[in-house]
Design a protein around this motif. Sequence first.
Motif, PDB file in Angstrom:
ATOM      1  N   ALA A 121       0.819  -1.223   0.000  1.00  0.00           N
ATOM      2  CA  ALA A 121       0.000   0.000   0.000  1.00  0.00           C
ATOM      3  C   ALA A 121       0.853   1.273   0.000  1.00  0.00           C
ATOM      4  O   ALA A 121       0.575   2.185  -0.796  1.00  0.00           O
ATOM      5  CB  ALA A 121      -0.978  -0.011   1.173  1.00  0.00           C
ATOM      6  N   PRO A 122       1.903   1.377   0.842  1.00  0.00           N
ATOM      7  CA  PRO A 122       2.713   2.598   0.781  1.00  0.00           C
ATOM      8  C   PRO A 122       3.411   2.785  -0.567  1.00  0.00           C
ATOM      9  O   PRO A 122       3.494   3.906  -1.065  1.00  0.00           O
ATOM     10  CB  PRO A 122       3.741   2.410   1.901  1.00  0.00           C
ATOM     11  N   LEU A 123       3.896   1.698  -1.172  1.00  0.00           N
ATOM     12  CA  LEU A 123       4.538   1.823  -2.475  1.00  0.00           C
ATOM     13  C   LEU A 123       3.508   2.194  -3.541  1.00  0.00           C
ATOM     14  O   LEU A 123       3.750   3.078  -4.362  1.00  0.00           O
ATOM     15  CB  LEU A 123       5.262   0.529  -2.861  1.00  0.00           C
ATOM     16  N   GLU A 124       2.374   1.531  -3.520  1.00  0.00           N
ATOM     17  CA  GLU A 124       1.324   1.838  -4.498  1.00  0.00           C
ATOM     18  C   GLU A 124       0.948   3.316  -4.460  1.00  0.00           C
ATOM     19  O   GLU A 124       0.745   3.943  -5.506  1.00  0.00           O
ATOM     20  CB  GLU A 124       0.092   0.973  -4.235  1.00  0.00           C
ATOM     21  N   SER A 125       0.868   3.887  -3.277  1.00  0.00           N
ATOM     22  CA  SER A 125       0.476   5.296  -3.158  1.00  0.00           C
ATOM     23  C   SER A 125       1.513   6.233  -3.776  1.00  0.00           C
ATOM     24  O   SER A 125       1.199   7.378  -4.088  1.00  0.00           O
ATOM     25  CB  SER A 125       0.242   5.664  -1.688  1.00  0.00           C
ATOM     26  N   ARG A 126       2.738   5.768  -3.969  1.00  0.00           N
ATOM     27  CA  ARG A 126       3.808   6.586  -4.551  1.00  0.00           C
ATOM     28  C   ARG A 126       3.959   6.409  -6.059  1.00  0.00           C
ATOM     29  O   ARG A 126       4.687   7.150  -6.701  1.00  0.00           O
ATOM     30  CB  ARG A 126       5.146   6.224  -3.902  1.00  0.00           C
ATOM     31  N   LEU A 127       3.296   5.399  -6.616  1.00  0.00           N
ATOM     32  CA  LEU A 127       3.487   5.094  -8.033  1.00  0.00           C
ATOM     33  C   LEU A 127       2.534   5.880  -8.915  1.00  0.00           C
ATOM     34  O   LEU A 127       1.361   6.015  -8.604  1.00  0.00           O
ATOM     35  CB  LEU A 127       3.290   3.594  -8.284  1.00  0.00           C
ATOM     36  N   ALA A 128       3.059   6.348 -10.024  1.00  0.00           N
ATOM     37  CA  ALA A 128       2.248   7.011 -11.034  1.00  0.00           C
ATOM     38  C   ALA A 128       2.047   6.034 -12.187  1.00  0.00           C
ATOM     39  O   ALA A 128       2.751   5.030 -12.297  1.00  0.00           O
ATOM     40  CB  ALA A 128       2.960   8.275 -11.519  1.00  0.00           C
ATOM     41  N   GLY A 129       1.099   6.324 -13.045  1.00  0.00           N
ATOM     42  CA  GLY A 129       0.895   5.500 -14.224  1.00  0.00           C
ATOM     43  C   GLY A 129      -0.123   4.398 -14.012  1.00  0.00           C
ATOM     44  O   GLY A 129      -0.771   4.310 -12.972  1.00  0.00           O
ATOM     45  N   GLN A 130      -0.238   3.570 -15.029  1.00  0.00           N
ATOM     46  CA  GLN A 130      -1.214   2.493 -15.004  1.00  0.00           C
ATOM     47  C   GLN A 130      -0.769   1.353 -14.106  1.00  0.00           C
ATOM     48  O   GLN A 130       0.414   1.150 -13.891  1.00  0.00           O
ATOM     49  CB  GLN A 130      -1.445   1.961 -16.422  1.00  0.00           C
ATOM     50  N   ASP A 131      -1.753   0.615 -13.637  1.00  0.00           N
ATOM     51  CA  ASP A 131      -1.517  -0.628 -12.891  1.00  0.00           C
ATOM     52  C   ASP A 131      -0.616  -0.451 -11.665  1.00  0.00           C
ATOM     53  O   ASP A 131       0.227  -1.307 -11.367  1.00  0.00           O
ATOM     54  CB  ASP A 131      -0.916  -1.706 -13.808  1.00  0.00           C
ATOM     55  N   ALA A 132      -0.787   0.644 -10.938  1.00  0.00           N
ATOM     56  CA  ALA A 132       0.058   0.916  -9.770  1.00  0.00           C
ATOM     57  C   ALA A 132      -0.035  -0.222  -8.747  1.00  0.00           C
ATOM     58  O   ALA A 132       0.982  -0.632  -8.181  1.00  0.00           O
ATOM     59  CB  ALA A 132      -0.319   2.241  -9.135  1.00  0.00           C
ATOM     60  N   GLN A 175      13.410  -1.048 -10.331  1.00  0.00           N
ATOM     61  CA  GLN A 175      13.095   0.296 -10.831  1.00  0.00           C
ATOM     62  C   GLN A 175      12.197   0.247 -12.059  1.00  0.00           C
ATOM     63  O   GLN A 175      11.339   1.108 -12.234  1.00  0.00           O
ATOM     64  CB  GLN A 175      14.394   1.048 -11.136  1.00  0.00           C
ATOM     65  N   HIS A 176      12.367  -0.770 -12.905  1.00  0.00           N
ATOM     66  CA  HIS A 176      11.489  -0.915 -14.070  1.00  0.00           C
ATOM     67  C   HIS A 176      10.039  -1.029 -13.660  1.00  0.00           C
ATOM     68  O   HIS A 176       9.141  -0.484 -14.300  1.00  0.00           O
ATOM     69  CB  HIS A 176      11.895  -2.131 -14.926  1.00  0.00           C
ATOM     70  N   LEU A 177       9.781  -1.767 -12.590  1.00  0.00           N
ATOM     71  CA  LEU A 177       8.401  -1.901 -12.096  1.00  0.00           C
ATOM     72  C   LEU A 177       7.905  -0.582 -11.522  1.00  0.00           C
ATOM     73  O   LEU A 177       6.763  -0.189 -11.741  1.00  0.00           O
ATOM     74  CB  LEU A 177       8.332  -2.986 -11.017  1.00  0.00           C
ATOM     75  N   ILE A 178       8.749   0.093 -10.801  1.00  0.00           N
ATOM     76  CA  ILE A 178       8.373   1.367 -10.187  1.00  0.00           C
ATOM     77  C   ILE A 178       8.070   2.411 -11.243  1.00  0.00           C
ATOM     78  O   ILE A 178       7.101   3.162 -11.137  1.00  0.00           O
ATOM     79  CB  ILE A 178       9.498   1.828  -9.231  1.00  0.00           C
ATOM     80  N   ASP A 179       8.880   2.435 -12.295  1.00  0.00           N
ATOM     81  CA  ASP A 179       8.743   3.452 -13.363  1.00  0.00           C
ATOM     82  C   ASP A 179       7.722   3.089 -14.419  1.00  0.00           C
ATOM     83  O   ASP A 179       7.495   3.866 -15.336  1.00  0.00           O
ATOM     84  CB  ASP A 179      10.090   3.671 -14.054  1.00  0.00           C
ATOM     85  N   ASP A 180       7.144   1.902 -14.351  1.00  0.00           N
ATOM     86  CA  ASP A 180       6.170   1.449 -15.351  1.00  0.00           C
ATOM     87  C   ASP A 180       6.811   1.313 -16.725  1.00  0.00           C
ATOM     88  O   ASP A 180       6.266   1.723 -17.743  1.00  0.00           O
ATOM     89  CB  ASP A 180       4.953   2.374 -15.407  1.00  0.00           C
ATOM     90  N   ARG A 181       8.013   0.740 -16.771  1.00  0.00           N
ATOM     91  CA  ARG A 181       8.707   0.547 -18.039  1.00  0.00           C
ATOM     92  C   ARG A 181       8.594  -0.867 -18.574  1.00  0.00           C
ATOM     93  O   ARG A 181       9.171  -1.201 -19.564  1.00  0.00           O
ATOM     94  CB  ARG A 181      10.189   0.904 -17.889  1.00  0.00           C
ATOM     95  N   LEU A 182       7.891  -1.731 -17.855  1.00  0.00           N
ATOM     96  CA  LEU A 182       7.763  -3.106 -18.344  1.00  0.00           C
ATOM     97  C   LEU A 182       6.480  -3.292 -19.100  1.00  0.00           C
ATOM     98  O   LEU A 182       5.487  -2.716 -18.833  1.00  0.00           O
ATOM     99  CB  LEU A 182       7.813  -4.104 -17.175  1.00  0.00           C
TER     100      LEU A 182
END
Length: 182
Positions: A121-132, A175-182
């Motif tokens: 939950a804390p990580l999800e709240s920090r993620l931007a983009g789709q499928d956080a 980082q790829h998952l965090i940045d939504d690059r996958l």
Amino acid sequence: MIEGRMETRTAILRAARTLFLERGYAGASVRSVASAAGVDAALPIHYFGTKQALFLEALPSMPDYQPLLEGDPDDLGERFVRYVLEEDGHLRPLYLTLLRASDAGAVGEQLRDLHETTFVAPLESRLAGQDAELRARLAAAVVGGLMYALWVVGDDQLLAKGEDDIIRRYGALLQHLIDDRL
């Protein structure tokens, strides 16, 4: 009289925390906890009801990942991998203890709750983009996989490759998952 009860309860919790971290859930009996606390064998159950309840209350708190999550999101992957590799001796025994006890009913439920509230939950709240939410869960799985490889499997060859290289490569994967690059 109440002061004596609190001291007894505290002694039981202290002994339980030590034994559960050293021996795991299955390896630490209620009797051994009572013995280590210097109390009658019936008192741990009297104060806590069940071995599971004692276990859940005795465990040290989960690490606070919030400071890691609040930093620059562009290097969160490497920061988190560095945190796991350079942990202070608190995370590893807690992880192993919870993992080994995860099939014990309420312990498994508590582990899932801790997974959600301290990481996903804390990580999800920090993620931007789709499928956080999905990315946060995958990131948790990636971090858990590293801890499993290091602390359960004991993959010494992985560590022999060099901590900096692991931080760079595994951090990039995270980082790829965090940045939504996958």
